[in-house]
Scaffold this motif. Structure first.
Motif, PDB file in Angstrom:
ATOM      1  N   UNK A 614      34.871  41.936  30.091  1.00 57.15           N
ATOM      2  CA  UNK A 614      36.429  41.734  30.053  1.00 57.15           C
ATOM      3  C   UNK A 614      36.943  42.562  30.885  1.00 57.15           C
ATOM      4  N   UNK A 615      38.177  42.324  31.547  1.00 59.04           N
ATOM      5  CA  UNK A 615      38.797  43.429  32.181  1.00 59.04           C
ATOM      6  C   UNK A 615      40.396  43.068  31.969  1.00 59.04           C
ATOM      7  N   UNK A 616      41.021  44.103  32.503  1.00 57.30           N
ATOM      8  CA  UNK A 616      42.464  43.760  32.458  1.00 57.30           C
ATOM      9  C   UNK A 616      42.898  43.718  33.675  1.00 57.30           C
ATOM     10  N   UNK A 617      42.207  43.696  34.946  1.00 57.06           N
ATOM     11  CA  UNK A 617      42.647  43.179  36.123  1.00 57.06           C
ATOM     12  C   UNK A 617      41.610  42.125  36.805  1.00 57.06           C
ATOM     13  N   UNK A 618      42.401  41.576  37.557  1.00 55.80           N
ATOM     14  CA  UNK A 618      41.477  40.502  38.435  1.00 55.80           C
ATOM     15  C   UNK A 618      40.118  41.493  39.093  1.00 55.80           C
ATOM     16  N   UNK A 619      38.964  40.980  38.908  1.00 57.93           N
ATOM     17  CA  UNK A 619      37.650  41.737  39.504  1.00 57.93           C
ATOM     18  C   UNK A 619      37.486  41.205  40.748  1.00 57.93           C
ATOM     19  N   UNK A 620      36.992  42.206  41.699  1.00 57.96           N
ATOM     20  CA  UNK A 620      36.743  41.786  43.094  1.00 57.96           C
ATOM     21  C   UNK A 620      35.167  41.939  43.354  1.00 57.96           C
ATOM     22  N   UNK A 621      34.495  42.789  42.340  1.00 51.41           N
ATOM     23  CA  UNK A 621      33.078  42.963  42.554  1.00 51.41           C
ATOM     24  C   UNK A 621      32.595  43.670  41.422  1.00 51.41           C
ATOM     25  N   UNK A 622      31.252  43.290  40.911  1.00 50.43           N
ATOM     26  CA  UNK A 622      30.844  44.045  39.517  1.00 50.43           C
ATOM     27  C   UNK A 622      29.396  44.449  39.939  1.00 50.43           C
ATOM     28  N   UNK A 623      28.926  45.479  39.779  1.00 48.73           N
ATOM     29  CA  UNK A 623      27.491  46.108  39.998  1.00 48.73           C
ATOM     30  C   UNK A 623      26.891  46.455  38.784  1.00 48.73           C
ATOM     31  N   UNK A 624      25.706  46.412  38.641  1.00 45.79           N
ATOM     32  CA  UNK A 624      24.791  46.687  37.561  1.00 45.79           C
ATOM     33  C   UNK A 624      23.891  47.611  38.094  1.00 45.79           C
ATOM     34  N   UNK A 625      23.815  49.093  37.291  1.00 44.88           N
ATOM     35  CA  UNK A 625      22.911  49.979  38.056  1.00 44.88           C
ATOM     36  C   UNK A 625      21.993  50.674  36.658  1.00 44.88           C
TER      37      UNK A 625
END
Length: 674
Positions: A614-625
């Protein structure tokens, strides 16, 4: 370790208040009773139906209108076919007080609405011919001499052309056990009702004593001890003469008075034979009989109007015989098949799978729990109507939380006596078994009709408690114990001024502020917010204040789960007085004057390999490390809200999630425990 914690529900927009009223969603998900699917799974249950079949929307098919619990209107519209769908019942708003009838009194082949005012006067609305606004201006239905037609508010009257002169006469039960009769001496287009007798046909029904004496006169008792009744006239055997069906408050069956004619001056005799013969009506009492005529046949319905009835209160019989020699066969005792836990339902959604979908558990007034499992075929299936509890606790309000750190949901039940009873899960995560009661809440009594809800209010991975009660309080308890041994300390009491509070907790969208949504007995839905919280120091939120209220008109509204189905749409799963489950949705207004902080949160966390971001802003990219910086997965626009993970290939360990919104970046840890 998987926590059954609060919902991390953060919108993509900065929002402050709900912009629209709550709307009912009748077809959320299919539900099966184990044998067949319910036709109306989220209708909300049926307790004490007063009902009428009539073509209100003028499409050529009968609609069904129900008054339940003397307060709630349910309007099922045919919408052009025999398939009924819930419609907006506000066309009847403030018009139906106790009994009501839908009958063509003006001879235009449109059903008029007849009911009574608060002071007992009979009132009617002529159908306007507009299917969207069928009832507009009201008129007092007076007798031909100008006197007021008064009825008993608890008794169900009827209209019948029993004398076969082409218009409809009026009949109503009286508390003394007799039948009030007004003859329509007007025309088909302009009715005029003339008082004839308060002892129609000399019929008296007094508890177990029934007699017919046409020569008798009624002497009204100063304090009649009889009760309510429901009267219906119908030609049962097709001989052209209407018989009388009398449902009495003190009797579980129906009294039948058969008409020997002639139509203009009938003679009735009491038939003590069980009715219907194949399956006699035997209910707790006060039965409304209704015959729905069809071409060369009819159907027979019975509504049980006794206030103590919880379910199985809407019977339907079909005629397997002929019109002159009927053979009534019981088809169902729940004509509108719907999820119905009994009365005063208290639902909660619980995760027994480790995935994103949740099961449904519903408590009720009688103290039992019903368990509906969410199947792999994406529907709820009833597993048991007396689940988990070996002893019923009246006004049972279930809640689930892992309070001892064993990765399994424990069961906590509030009840009428105000105590909280907790049961350790001795089974598995997927197949819980609740057997041993523990002492986690010893010494805690939130008040009568306690309704618990658990959430990690200060982000320290322990489950805190919010509890409503019958006095209208919302009591917040901080869990100052450990992951394996809870200990609850009262922090704040919110006095709502309402009766019967039932809270759920969530994060108010955009501003990342904690919020409590609470139902009440009169249907008021209240939203409370807090600005006093610092999650970086695991601070417990305080000083909740009232942000907004809504009058839903749903008695005993009991929220059980709240979630966001889109950045600006909130969904509520709730119980009600009628014993079923309702799904309500509301839109959110946007307020862009406040810029929300960019923050992300993974839920559940820890989890297995399925979670949501979940996020407070619109996401432009998500990466998992990995912790060593190895990129495992990347998501780019468009990114849905929330972003759901399902990564079974990952092993137990700690992972990092990097999310971007434009030029802003946020980092969150994700713990996987298999």
């Amino acid at each position: 370790m998987k926590k059954a914690g609060f919902l991390i529900l953060i919108s993509l927009l900065t929002c402050r208040v709900f912009g629209q009223d709550w709307k009912l969603l009748s077809d959320w998900k299919p539900i099966s009773d184990g044998l067949k699917f319910y036709d109306f799974p989220f209708l909300g249950g049926i307790n004490n139906p007063r009902f009428q079949f009539a073509d209100v929307n003028l499409d050529g098919f009968d609609d069904l209108v129900i008054l339940d619990n003397q307060s709630e209107l349910i309007y099922l519209q045919t919408a052009g076919s025999e398939t009924r769908k819930p419609a907006d019942s506000r066309i009847f708003s403030d018009r139906v007080k106790t009994w009501f009838l839908l009958q063509d009194l003006s001879g235009d082949n449109k059903p008029d609405l007849i009911s009574k005012t608060d002071d007992g006067k009979t009132i009617w609305w002529k159908h306007t011919g507009n299917s969207s606004l069928p009832f507009d201006q009201s008129e007092i239905l007076t007798a031909s001499d100008g006197s007021t037609i008064l009825t008993d508010g608890l008794s169900q009257p009827c209209f019948s052309d029993f004398d076969r002169d082409g218009d409809f006469d009026f009949f109503a039960g009286l508390p003394e056990g007799s039948i009030l009769f007004y003859e329509n001496t007007g025309t088909i287009q302009i009715p005029s009702f003339t008082f004839r007798t308060s002892v129609f046909a000399g019929i008296h029904v007094l508890a177990d004593t029934v007699f017919v004496d046409p020569s008798s006169s009624l002497k009204k008792s100063a304090d009649p001890q009889h009760g309510a009744s429901a009267v219906q006239l119908f030609d049962l055997n097709g001989d052209g003469l209407d018989d009388i069906f009398f449902g009495d408050f003190l009797s579980p069956s129906l009294y039948i008075f058969k008409n020997q004619g002639p139509a203009a001056n009938p003679v009735f005799f009491y038939d003590p034979s069980p009715f219907p013969e194949s399956e006699p009506v035997e209910t707790p009492g006060y039965n409304q009989a209704f015959f729905r005529s069809m071409t060369d046949n009819f159907e027979f319905y019975v509504g049980v109007n006794l206030p103590t009835v919880n379910k199985d209160s809407f019977w339907k019989f079909t005629n397997a015989g002929t019109r002159t020699e009927p053979e009534l066969i019981l088809e169902t005792k729940s004509f509108l098949s719907t999820l119905d836990a009994g009365r005063n339902s208290r639902p909660v959604m619980v995760n027994f799978t480790g995935g994103l979908n949740k099961d449904l558990v519903v408590g009720n007034q009688a103290g039992f729990l019903s368990y509906y499992k969410f199947t792999s075929d994406a529907y709820f299936s009833l597993q048991s109507e007396k689940w988990a509890l070996t002893t019923p606790f009246f006004e049972a309000s279930p809640a689930f939380a892992d309070l001892n750190g064993d990765d399994k949901s424990d069961l906590i039940v509030g009840g009428l006596d105000g105590k909280l009873r907790s049961f350790t899960n001795s089974g598995t995560f997927e197949n819980p078994v609740f057997q041993s009661e523990n002492l986690w809440f010893s010494g805690i009594n939130p008040g009568n009709r306690s309704k618990p809800f658990f959430a990690d209010l200060n982000w320290n991975f322990t489950q805190d408690l919010i509890c409503g009660n019958g006095n209208g309080d919302l009591i917040l308890y901080e869990n100052k114990g450990t992951l394996t041994q809870p200990s609850f300390d009262q922090k704040e009491v919110i006095q709502t001024g309402l009766t019967g509070t039932s809270p759920v907790f969530f994060y108010f969208p955009g501003l990342n502020k904690p919020a409590i949504l609470s139902g009440s007995d009169d249907g008021t839905l209240a939203l409370y917010k807090s600005d006093k919280v610092d999650y970086t120091n695991s601070e417990f939120p305080s000083q909740f204040y009232l942000a907004q209220t809504w009058n839903t008109g749903i008695p005993m509204l009991t929220p059980g789960s709240v979630s966001f189905i889109s950045p600006d749409s909130l969904q509520l799963i709730a119980g009600c007085q009628r014993g079923g489950v309702l799904v309500l949705q509301a839109k959110l207004n946007s307020d862009r004057q406040l810029e929300p902080k960019f923050k992300i949160q993974v839920y559940p966390n820890p989890s297995k390999t399925i979670a949501s971001l979940y996020s407070t802003l619109q996401l432009t990219q998500v990466r998992l490390f990995t912790l060593t910086g190895q990129l495992l997965k990347e998501w780019n626009q468009p990114i849905p809200f929330p972003l759901n993970f399902d990564l079974p290939e990952l092993s137990t360990g700690l992972y990092l999630i990097e999310a971007k919104s434009g030029n802003k970046t946020a980092i969150s840890k994700w713990i996987i425990l298999k």
